[in-house]
Design a protein around this motif. Structure first.
Motif, mmCIF file in Angstrom:
data_model
loop_
_atom_site.group_PDB
_atom_site.id
_atom_site.type_symbol
_atom_site.label_atom_id
_atom_site.label_comp_id
_atom_site.label_asym_id
_atom_site.label_seq_id
_atom_site.Cartn_x
_atom_site.Cartn_y
_atom_site.Cartn_z
ATOM 1 N N UNK A 299 50.299 53.199 46.792
ATOM 2 C CA UNK A 299 50.852 52.619 46.839
ATOM 3 C C UNK A 299 51.442 52.409 45.241
ATOM 4 N N UNK A 300 50.759 51.829 44.557
ATOM 5 C CA UNK A 300 51.022 52.126 43.269
ATOM 6 C C UNK A 300 51.529 53.236 42.973
ATOM 7 N N UNK A 301 50.695 54.418 43.147
ATOM 8 C CA UNK A 301 51.796 55.585 42.800
ATOM 9 C C UNK A 301 53.229 55.834 42.964
ATOM 10 N N UNK A 302 53.465 55.190 43.945
ATOM 11 C CA UNK A 302 54.785 54.866 44.863
ATOM 12 C C UNK A 302 55.589 54.293 44.109
ATOM 13 N N UNK A 303 55.236 53.057 43.725
ATOM 14 C CA UNK A 303 55.780 51.777 43.273
ATOM 15 C C UNK A 303 56.189 51.927 41.958
ATOM 16 N N UNK A 304 55.594 52.421 41.227
ATOM 17 C CA UNK A 304 56.091 53.183 39.272
ATOM 18 C C UNK A 304 57.319 53.171 39.499
ATOM 19 N N UNK A 305 57.582 53.017 38.220
ATOM 20 C CA UNK A 305 59.140 53.359 37.994
ATOM 21 C C UNK A 305 59.207 54.857 37.327
ATOM 22 N N UNK A 306 58.066 55.578 36.927
ATOM 23 C CA UNK A 306 57.952 56.871 36.974
ATOM 24 C C UNK A 306 57.810 57.901 38.048
ATOM 25 N N UNK A 307 57.777 57.607 39.046
ATOM 26 C CA UNK A 307 57.614 58.316 40.589
ATOM 27 C C UNK A 307 58.604 58.977 41.020
ATOM 28 N N UNK A 308 58.212 59.924 41.588
ATOM 29 C CA UNK A 308 59.651 60.739 42.187
ATOM 30 C C UNK A 308 60.962 61.078 40.399
ATOM 31 N N UNK A 309 60.117 61.065 39.622
ATOM 32 C CA UNK A 309 61.946 61.788 38.938
ATOM 33 C C UNK A 309 61.968 60.022 38.286
#
Length: 448
Positions: A299-309
């Motif tokens: 969740x934290x990974x996907x919530x990051x503003x750096x996730x998915x480009x």
């Protein structure tokens, strides 16, 4: 050995009591109180004000501990639990003005401390009388809301505190320096059990030498974070979608001047989904296959503003899908009058899990204390790492078994232990289809 520095916390009183005497903690602080009960781990004391507090026995003086040992052990009775079928969603939750008249102010060398019945606010600014009532209003009303919901949550301060803690910051840079995320409007920090928020997020602005609050201020973010604070015990035991979805749900409920129109939850959801959106984005249908399995780290990974480009819109999707899922389980799951029962049973199971882990922590603290004493025995030697040796015939203390059988603190899988209660024999696909049907029947259109 674990040392607990802060002493008093709220507890449940019982009928039995011992005459008032002076009690002293490890730091030499004393208080006059009568003992109402003890269970060998904690003792309940009734203060002169009538308030009953629970104190870990290990934090008291040797004299007090010896006194408790010769008293009959009286366990604190468990909280009575209202059956799920008797719990209903409240139509209206309000905090009376009389509660806000109880706010007190204390000035220290560094801060002003404002205390309402349930909260303690620290702030470097001297607030005008109107603000000292207006700021606690939302906090107290949100606490009362969570207490009133059929989720079975009893809002009480962390052990060792009489009130929930909040820190207010006139300057945003001071908020961020204290650990507030740069992209946040407020944050509840489980580490020190404190809610931090800058003035700008409270709708407070400086006018001359004073501060005032905007009348049209939006409380959604504030209520969201206070909900986390009220549910602190539950946070490690709930899937992340449930943690954020519950806070999004309370934040969307219509609120004004200390009153939640919680019965108008559908209007709150419609307004929530109609918020201004990033151009081209739509309300996404909850992805159960992803949400029901998503760990906190993912969740934290996907919530990051750096996730998915650098696509920060993923965080918004996760929060909205979580809100829709929690809304479904509370209001649309099953047919009247059994709607929301699965969610109540789920929350009750999580509450039971909290109790098991609390018992384990208490047993583990006792084990560590016993091990400290064992290591002092003649012939017992500490070796490299966690190994030790002892004379033949000695028996070292045995560590308690944890609720998950691992002998360690809970893992990332712990929050998923009770989600099957929500499925209730249904597959994720069947629940997804029911969500589509129920939202459609409620005339709430979601993006497929």
């Amino acid at each position: 050995m674990k040392i607990i520095l802060i002493v008093f916390a709220l507890a449940i009183s019982t009928q039995s009591s011992v005459s008032a005497r002076s009690w002293t903690n490890a730091q030499g602080k004393t208080v006059e109180a009568e003992m109402t009960s003890h269970d060998g781990i904690s003792v309940s004391l009734r203060l002169g004000s009538g308030k009953v507090v629970s104190v870990p026995i290990a934090t008291l003086s040797a004299e007090d501990q010896a006194f408790i040992k010769i008293q009959p052990e009286i366990s604190i009775p468990p909280e009575s639990v209202t059956p799920a079928e008797q719990r209903i969603w409240p139509d209206l939750v309000t905090i009376p003005n009389s509660e806000l008249e109880k706010v007190t102010i204390e000035k220290t060398a560094e801060f002003f401390i404002y205390r309402s019945p349930s909260f303690e606010f620290t702030c470097s600014a001297n607030l005008l009388p109107a603000l000292t009532k207006e700021i606690p209003r939302t906090f107290e009303a949100t606490k009362r809301l969570i207490d009133a919901l059929p989720w079975g949550i009893t809002c009480r301060p962390p052990a060792g505190r009489e009130r929930f803690l909040a820190a207010l910051y006139p300057k945003r840079e001071d908020y961020e320096r204290a650990g507030g995320p740069s992209n946040s409007g407020g944050v509840y920090m489980s580490k020190d059990k404190t809610f931090r928020i800058p003035f700008e997020s409270l709708g407070i602005r400086k006018v001359g030498e004073s501060y005032t609050r905007d009348k049209d201020f939006d409380n959604d973010t504030l209520v969201h974070e206070i909900t986390h604070q009220m549910m602190d015990e539950y946070l490690p035991f709930l899937p992340k979608w449930a943690v954020e979805g519950t806070a999004e749900l309370t934040g969307m409920l219509p609120y004004k001047t200390g009153t939640f129109r919680s019965g108008d939850h559908r209007k709150g959801l419609v307004d929530y989904l109609a918020r201004p959106r990033i151009k081209g984005t739509k309300v996404e249908f909850p992805d159960l296959d992803t949400l029901f399995r998503m760990t906190r780290s993912e969740w934290d990974k996907q919530s990051s503003r750096f996730y998915s480009g650098g696509n920060s819109d993923r965080q918004r999707e996760l929060y909205e899908q979580s809100a829709l899922l929690v809304y479904y389980f509370n209001f649309l799951d099953a047919e009247p009058p059994t709607q929301g029962r699965r969610w109540i049973r789920f929350m009750d199971a999580v509450k039971g899990e909290i109790g098991k882990w609390n018992e384990y922590q208490a047993a583990f603290d006792t084990y560590r204390k016993d091990m400290d004493e064992f290591m002092k025995l003649p012939g017992v030697r500490q070796l490299e790492g966690a190994r030790f040796s002892y004379p033949q015939g000695f028996t070292p203390p045995s560590p308690p078994a944890s609720p998950d059988g691992q002998g360690k603190i809970y893992s990332e899988q712990t929050p998923f232990k009770h989600v099957d209660i929500l499925l209730d024999g249904r597959s994720l696909e069947q629940v997804s289809e029911d969500i589509r049907l129920k939202f459609s029947q409620s005339r709430i259109k979601l993006n497929e």
